[in-house]
Design an enzyme around this catalytic site. Structure first.
Site, PDB file in Angstrom:
ATOM      1  CD  GLU A   8      -1.515  -2.384   1.757  1.00  0.00           C
ATOM      2  OE1 GLU A   8      -2.282  -3.236   1.619  1.00  0.00           O
ATOM      3  OE2 GLU A   8      -0.484  -2.383   2.381  1.00  0.00           O
ATOM      4  CB  ALA A  40      -0.749 -11.117  -7.525  1.00  0.00           C
ATOM      5  CE1 TYR A  41      -0.931  -7.308   0.147  1.00  0.00           C
ATOM      6  CE2 TYR A  41      -1.099  -5.121  -0.727  1.00  0.00           C
ATOM      7  CZ  TYR A  41      -1.194  -5.846   0.419  1.00  0.00           C
ATOM      8  OH  TYR A  41      -1.544  -5.576   1.483  1.00  0.00           O
ATOM      9  NE  ARG A  42       0.266  -1.526  -5.002  1.00  0.00           N
ATOM     10  CZ  ARG A  42       0.801  -0.438  -5.241  1.00  0.00           C
ATOM     11  NH1 ARG A  42       0.519   0.223  -6.620  1.00  0.00           N
ATOM     12  NH2 ARG A  42       1.643   0.140  -4.441  1.00  0.00           N
TER      13      ARG A  42
END
Length: 415
Positions: free
Chosen positions: A303, A317-319
């Site tokens: 973030e 992928a995380y976002r």
């Protein structure tokens, strides 16, 4: 504990008649892992010159009783400095060959307190006119701020390493980061790349050199990590000595000139210590066929304002809000974790369990429970696991196991 008390202690026991040995307490130094060896280990190379009377093998376990004081939790007593010499005296195969301070009173001592495991600790020995020690004053750092205050003066101290510091000879002490013998990774002047003699290499370049000298492809990731870290430390020290020692020997026009040079050296050491572990981890990920950008992201934001050392499988992928959160992983790499583990709790909001790779040699059961309650999973190289309490060991994850889990997630993703 006000920081002023540490500052006053450093001033009182940092005079010309003192010599320091600074280290981080391991689980074998404290009572953390129930070892019968309870009592801090000190290197023979440091002890024998200031206590020559115990440097002998004609009798078993020669010793000396000395007065000590421990701060900031006040404790004064006589303790036994003993050279356990059975390896040289009688049991050459399974004996001991080490010096330790013992008889601290067991659990009543703040130094042996399991919660002190991992703490940066100064052993300040008072010397007489002949250079022999007759008493010791010990400071066990209570928190990260105290540790930073000490390391600002002497440089970073890593697990299993020690620094010998003569307060009245800072120039000499600056290039005695440890008493460890040189390994085959030490670079002689003619072995150092010419460009490095004018501009100090980056951390990545030094790690790459360590990988070249210690490819060790037949070893497990855990073994490679530990061996390469040792190798890289030697490479760094050899380059530093080649660059800086001639300047030290030339002398300085003023005290300010020396302080400026010393600060440059100490800051470089701090930068190396802070980045080394994650750079080695990255190199091993790649060797283990994990592709950067596809299987892991290094140093990318999770973030805004949050940057874990590693995200798996990728930043994208995380976002992606549709990507299952239970298929995401993060790994923080911190050489020591006694106080620093809490820093990772807010590094990746979508990931519930935070993985933390550390080289710290042990931890208390109470602090481990606190980590578990905070959903932190410790990742510890296999050769170091025996330094943790027996009750904790089954819940530690090896570096190889972590890589296997990440690889399995990648296979499921593409399956």
């Amino acid at each position: 504990m006000p920081l002023a008390e540490l500052t006053e202690w450093l001033s009182e026991f940092g005079g010309p008649s003192f010599i320091w040995c600074v280290k981080r307490l391991s689980g074998n130094d404290t009572l953390a892992n129930g070892s019968h060896q309870a009592g801090p280990y000190l290197p023979k190379e440091f002890v024998f010159p200031i206590f020559p009377e115990i440097d002998r093998t004609d009798i078993k376990n020669p010793d000396r009783w000395i007065d000590i004081s421990v701060q900031p939790c006040p404790d004064s007593r006589k303790v036994r400095l003993v050279y356990y010499n059975s390896k040289r005296h009688e049991n050459k195969r399974n004996g001991r060959n080490e010096t330790r301070l013992t008889n601290f009173g067991g659990s009543n001592s703040s130094l042996l307190d399991p919660e002190s495991t991992g703490a940066l600790t100064i052993f300040a020995f008072h010397l007489d006119e002949s250079g022999r020690a007759f008493e010791a004053h010990i400071w066990v750092c209570q928190h990260e701020t105290e540790e930073e205050t000490v390391e600002d003066r002497i440089g970073p101290v890593e697990p299993s390493k020690w620094i010998v510091w003569s307060p009245d000879q800072p120039q000499k002490s600056l290039f005695q980061p440890s008493l460890a013998r040189r390994s085959s990774c030490w670079l002689e002047l003619n072995e150092i790349p010419h460009a490095w003699l004018s501009t100090f290499p980056t951390g990545a370049e030094v790690v790459e050199k360590a990988v070249t000298l210690r490819s060790d492809s037949h070893l497990t990731p855990d073994q490679r990590l530990v061996k390469r870290r040792e190798c890289e430390f030697e490479i760094f020290r050899s380059i530093e000595q080649a660059l800086e020692l001639p300047l030290i020997k030339e002398g300085f026009g003023s005290l300010d000139d020396f302080i400026l040079r010393a600060q440059t050296v100490l800051q470089r050491r701090k930068a190396r210590s802070g980045n080394s572990l994650e750079l080695h981890a990255r190199a091993i990920f790649i060797e283990e066929q994990l592709q950067e950008g596809n299987h892991f992201a290094h140093g990318r934001q999770s973030e805004p304002g949050k940057r874990p050392d590693f995200l798996f499988p990728s930043q994208s992928a995380y976002r992606d809000p549709t990507y299952p959160a239970d298929k995401l992983r993060m790994l923080a790499a911190k050489t020591t974790c006694r106080d620093r583990w809490r820093q990772i709790l807010r590094e990746a909001d979508r990931i519930d369990t935070k993985h933390l790779l550390t080289l710290q040699e042990g931890i208390s059961e109470a602090q481990f429970k606190e980590m578990v309650d905070a959903k932190v999973q410790l990742v510890v190289p296999a050769p170091l696991i025996e330094k943790f309490p027996k009750s904790v060991r089954p819940y530690l994850q090896t570096f190889e196991s972590f890589i296997a889990d990440v690889r399995l997630l990648a296979l499921e993703r593409h399956g």
